[in-house]
Design a protein around this motif. Structure first.
Motif, mmCIF file in Angstrom:
data_model
loop_
_atom_site.group_PDB
_atom_site.id
_atom_site.type_symbol
_atom_site.label_atom_id
_atom_site.label_comp_id
_atom_site.label_asym_id
_atom_site.label_seq_id
_atom_site.Cartn_x
_atom_site.Cartn_y
_atom_site.Cartn_z
ATOM 1 N N ALA A 158 -13.627 2.564 67.477
ATOM 2 C CA ALA A 158 -12.506 3.355 66.956
ATOM 3 C C ALA A 158 -11.307 2.434 66.775
ATOM 4 N N THR A 159 -11.488 1.383 65.999
ATOM 5 C CA THR A 159 -10.424 0.411 65.792
ATOM 6 C C THR A 159 -9.457 0.887 64.713
ATOM 7 N N ASP A 160 -8.275 0.292 64.709
ATOM 8 C CA ASP A 160 -7.312 0.591 63.655
ATOM 9 C C ASP A 160 -7.887 0.112 62.319
ATOM 10 N N PRO A 161 -7.997 0.988 61.318
ATOM 11 C CA PRO A 161 -8.699 0.598 60.089
ATOM 12 C C PRO A 161 -8.003 -0.511 59.308
ATOM 13 N N VAL A 162 -6.674 -0.484 59.255
ATOM 14 C CA VAL A 162 -5.968 -1.525 58.503
ATOM 15 C C VAL A 162 -6.081 -2.860 59.225
ATOM 16 N N ASP A 163 -5.923 -2.836 60.543
ATOM 17 C CA ASP A 163 -6.086 -4.077 61.311
ATOM 18 C C ASP A 163 -7.492 -4.646 61.126
ATOM 19 N N ILE A 165 -9.712 -4.252 58.674
ATOM 20 C CA ILE A 165 -10.024 -4.805 57.354
ATOM 21 C C ILE A 165 -9.212 -6.075 57.109
ATOM 22 N N GLU A 166 -8.021 -6.159 57.701
ATOM 23 C CA GLU A 166 -7.232 -7.385 57.555
ATOM 24 C C GLU A 166 -7.896 -8.547 58.289
ATOM 25 N N VAL A 167 -8.425 -8.295 59.475
ATOM 26 C CA VAL A 167 -9.124 -9.350 60.216
ATOM 27 C C VAL A 167 -10.328 -9.845 59.420
ATOM 28 N N LEU A 168 -11.089 -8.917 58.863
ATOM 29 C CA LEU A 168 -12.255 -9.306 58.073
ATOM 30 C C LEU A 168 -11.835 -10.140 56.863
ATOM 31 N N TYR A 169 -10.765 -9.724 56.211
ATOM 32 C CA TYR A 169 -10.254 -10.458 55.047
ATOM 33 C C TYR A 169 -9.790 -11.860 55.437
ATOM 34 N N ARG A 170 -9.043 -11.975 56.523
ATOM 35 C CA ARG A 170 -8.559 -13.291 56.947
ATOM 36 C C ARG A 170 -9.730 -14.220 57.284
ATOM 37 N N ASP A 171 -10.756 -13.673 57.922
ATOM 38 C CA ASP A 171 -11.901 -14.500 58.312
ATOM 39 C C ASP A 171 -12.647 -15.064 57.103
ATOM 40 N N GLY A 282 -9.285 2.889 50.861
ATOM 41 C CA GLY A 282 -10.690 2.742 50.499
ATOM 42 C C GLY A 282 -10.900 1.714 49.404
ATOM 43 N N THR A 283 -9.976 1.669 48.451
ATOM 44 C CA THR A 283 -10.080 0.685 47.371
ATOM 45 C C THR A 283 -9.955 -0.727 47.923
ATOM 46 N N LEU A 284 -8.978 -0.941 48.804
ATOM 47 C CA LEU A 284 -8.819 -2.264 49.411
ATOM 48 C C LEU A 284 -10.001 -2.583 50.329
ATOM 49 N N ARG A 285 -10.466 -1.582 51.040
ATOM 50 C CA ARG A 285 -11.613 -1.790 51.943
ATOM 51 C C ARG A 285 -12.842 -2.240 51.160
ATOM 52 N N TRP A 286 -13.115 -1.583 50.023
ATOM 53 C CA TRP A 286 -14.281 -1.989 49.244
ATOM 54 C C TRP A 286 -14.079 -3.384 48.661
ATOM 55 N N LEU A 287 -12.857 -3.724 48.299
ATOM 56 C CA LEU A 287 -12.568 -5.073 47.819
ATOM 57 C C LEU A 287 -13.002 -6.102 48.868
ATOM 58 N N ILE A 310 -22.435 -9.205 43.521
ATOM 59 C CA ILE A 310 -21.290 -8.464 44.054
ATOM 60 C C ILE A 310 -20.049 -9.343 44.079
ATOM 61 N N GLY A 311 -20.246 -10.646 44.304
ATOM 62 C CA GLY A 311 -19.101 -11.550 44.339
ATOM 63 C C GLY A 311 -18.305 -11.568 43.049
ATOM 64 N N ARG A 312 -18.975 -11.360 41.914
ATOM 65 C CA ARG A 312 -18.266 -11.364 40.639
ATOM 66 C C ARG A 312 -17.651 -10.010 40.312
ATOM 67 N N ARG A 313 -17.825 -9.032 41.193
ATOM 68 C CA ARG A 313 -17.250 -7.707 40.942
ATOM 69 C C ARG A 313 -16.057 -7.405 41.852
ATOM 70 N N VAL A 314 -15.696 -8.360 42.695
ATOM 71 C CA VAL A 314 -14.543 -8.158 43.573
ATOM 72 C C VAL A 314 -13.290 -7.877 42.746
ATOM 73 N N CYS A 315 -13.192 -8.515 41.590
ATOM 74 C CA CYS A 315 -12.001 -8.349 40.754
ATOM 75 C C CYS A 315 -11.841 -6.913 40.252
ATOM 76 N N GLU A 316 -12.932 -6.153 40.177
ATOM 77 C CA GLU A 316 -12.803 -4.749 39.783
ATOM 78 C C GLU A 316 -11.930 -3.998 40.786
ATOM 79 N N SER A 317 -12.161 -4.253 42.060
ATOM 80 C CA SER A 317 -11.366 -3.573 43.087
ATOM 81 C C SER A 317 -9.942 -4.108 43.145
ATOM 82 N N GLU A 318 -9.759 -5.397 42.855
ATOM 83 C CA GLU A 318 -8.392 -5.924 42.762
ATOM 84 C C GLU A 318 -7.612 -5.161 41.692
#
Length: 457
Positions: A158-163, A165-171, A282-287, A310-318
């Protein structure tokens, strides 16, 4: 001394597990791998008991060598708890951390009949009647999920969702200015937290089995966790899960229909601003999740055509993230593709070769594949898309890089990485027109090559 037979193939492993579960000898047909399942494999097969009674079964397992036993155990627990709460789900027949022949954490479930392919559900006349109430049905089923008792689900986080996804992004160490913009906006506009419930985490068409009466089964619980229930509602509204259609809920219905069904079960109705925040999240999470999935291939952990694509579709979510926030610079005009320059090589040029191969795959190879070769047809479509992406990138020319370079220099940066760092530090305001112009140019340039139909839809 008699030797014990150790299952060596997937078919043998499934048979051994079913024999143990059923307490009798079961005949198992050849497993067929189904399409999708970028993170987990899904296999269908037909089994029969000694009386000839059919036992259609589905195996869900991690890729061998890349298992997460704890997550698979949690998924099994969620399915059992949801079933007890009246949620339509497959019945768990067996689950385990591994078994000979299966060789990975797994779930064995009964096969639920129904359609899951998004475009069939959105367009096929056979589903015309159910489309009229499917968005409301989805809200109703989500309400049942969110009312599921939590007493057997203590293993869920039950982690903070924004925290999180930010940790995953930074990693990932893949700096993206659009993500920094999204994170800043989410933290500035966060609604009050609702009491935690069971959250499915990936509730959308593609993960639902539907027949002419409605939803027959909710699948793919691997992202289930405890959290704010509106997260699931917002996720269902993310543009990626409309699969090219225009209706805001799964490309099928309206947000009001979704919330009508949800309110019937739960007695409450999220506000428009609350739903918008979670749709943005959700949009940022899927990105970030799509980039994370691609990294499994790019980092060498798991060679996979699907993950690479999938790597070439990240820009869709951006693009979708900037769009939903109203921060996309619509005035951006990318330069036209560069004409081919002189070369020592003969025609056809590389882009022409790639286009020709793609057309041949579509027109000649694809139709020759048997209808039972569903996965091969799916992989062929991915190959065609990647070939066309490669051709567009070769044609793109230097004009876009020059335009982006000018835009970055206008905000005092030499690269997207530097712009990302300055946004993260708060040294640049994310709503600044010049900042948004630079971000929009970069995202639009990637999208024009990777998925041009996504632009301005």
């Amino acid at each position: 001394m008699a030797m014990t037979h150790v299952p060596s193939t997937l078919q043998d492993g499934i048979r051994a597990v079913l024999n143990s579960v059923c307490g009798t000898v079961v005949t198992v047909g050849e497993p067929r791998q189904l399409t999708g399942g970028a993170s987990r494999q899904v296999w269908a097969f037909d089994a029969e008991g000694p009386d000839g009674r059919p036992l259609p079964v589905v195996l869900r397992r991690d890729p061998p060598g890349h298992g997460d036993a704890a997550r698979m155990r949690a998924e099994a627990a969620c399915l059992r708890a949801a079933a007890a709460a009246g949620v339509p789900v497959p019945t768990v027949l067996a689950s385990g951390d591994s078994a000979p022949g299966i060789d990975a954490p797994y779930l064995l479930m009964n096969k639920v009949e129904g359609e899951s392919f998004p475009r069939t559900l959105q367009r096929d006349p056979a589903f015309e009647a159910v489309r009229g109430h499917l968005a409301e049905d989805m809200g109703y089923v989500l309400g049942l999920i969110h009312r599921t008792p939590l007493d057997t689900l203590g293993m869920l986080d039950a982690t903070d969702p924004v925290d999180a996804i930010e940790v995953l992004y930074r990693d990932l160490n893949d700096p993206r200015p659009a993500v920094e913009v999204g994170l800043r906006w989410l933290r500035e506009h966060r609604p009050p937290q609702r009491p935690n419930t069971l959250v499915h985490g990936d509730f959308r068409i593609g993960n639902l089995l539907v027949d002419g009466t409605g939803i027959r089964g909710v699948l793919d619980w691997e992202l289930a966790h405890l959290g704010d229930p509106v997260e699931d509602l917002g996720w269902l509204c993310v543009r990626a899960w409309r699969f090219g259609a225009s209706a805001p809920v799964a490309g099928i219905g309206t947000r009001d229909q979704l919330l009508d069904g949800y309110e019937r079960v739960t007695g409450f109705r999220p506000s428009a601003s609350e739903l918008h925040w979670w749709e943005t999240f959700g949009t940022l999470r899927w990105l970030v999740l799509s980039r994370f999935q691609a990294e499994r291939h790019l980092g060498g952990a798991e060679k996979s055509l699907e993950l690479a694509a999938i790597g070439r579709r990240v820009c869709e979510s951006e693009y979708d993230l900037l769009d939903i926030l109203g921060l996309l610079d619509d005035s951006v005009a990318l330069p036209p593709p560069a004409p081919p320059g002189p070369t020592v090589h003969d025609r056809p040029r590389v882009p022409e070769i790639l286009d020709l191969v793609a057309e041949t795959l579509v027109d000649d190879i694809g139709p020759a594949l048997a209808g039972t070769q569903e996965r091969q047809r799916y992989l062929l479509r991915i190959c065609v898309n990647l070939l066309r992406t490669a051709g567009r990138e070769l044609d793109d020319g230097p004009g876009t890089d020059s335009l982006l370079g000018d835009a970055l220099r206008a905000v005092g940066c030499d690269s997207e990485a530097e712009l990302t760092a300055r946004l993260r530090e708060g040294a640049l305001p994310y709503r600044d027109d010049d900042v948004l112009r630079a971000v929009s140019i970069a995202v639009s340039a990637r999208l024009r090559v990777a998925s041009p139909r996504h632009l301005n839809k």
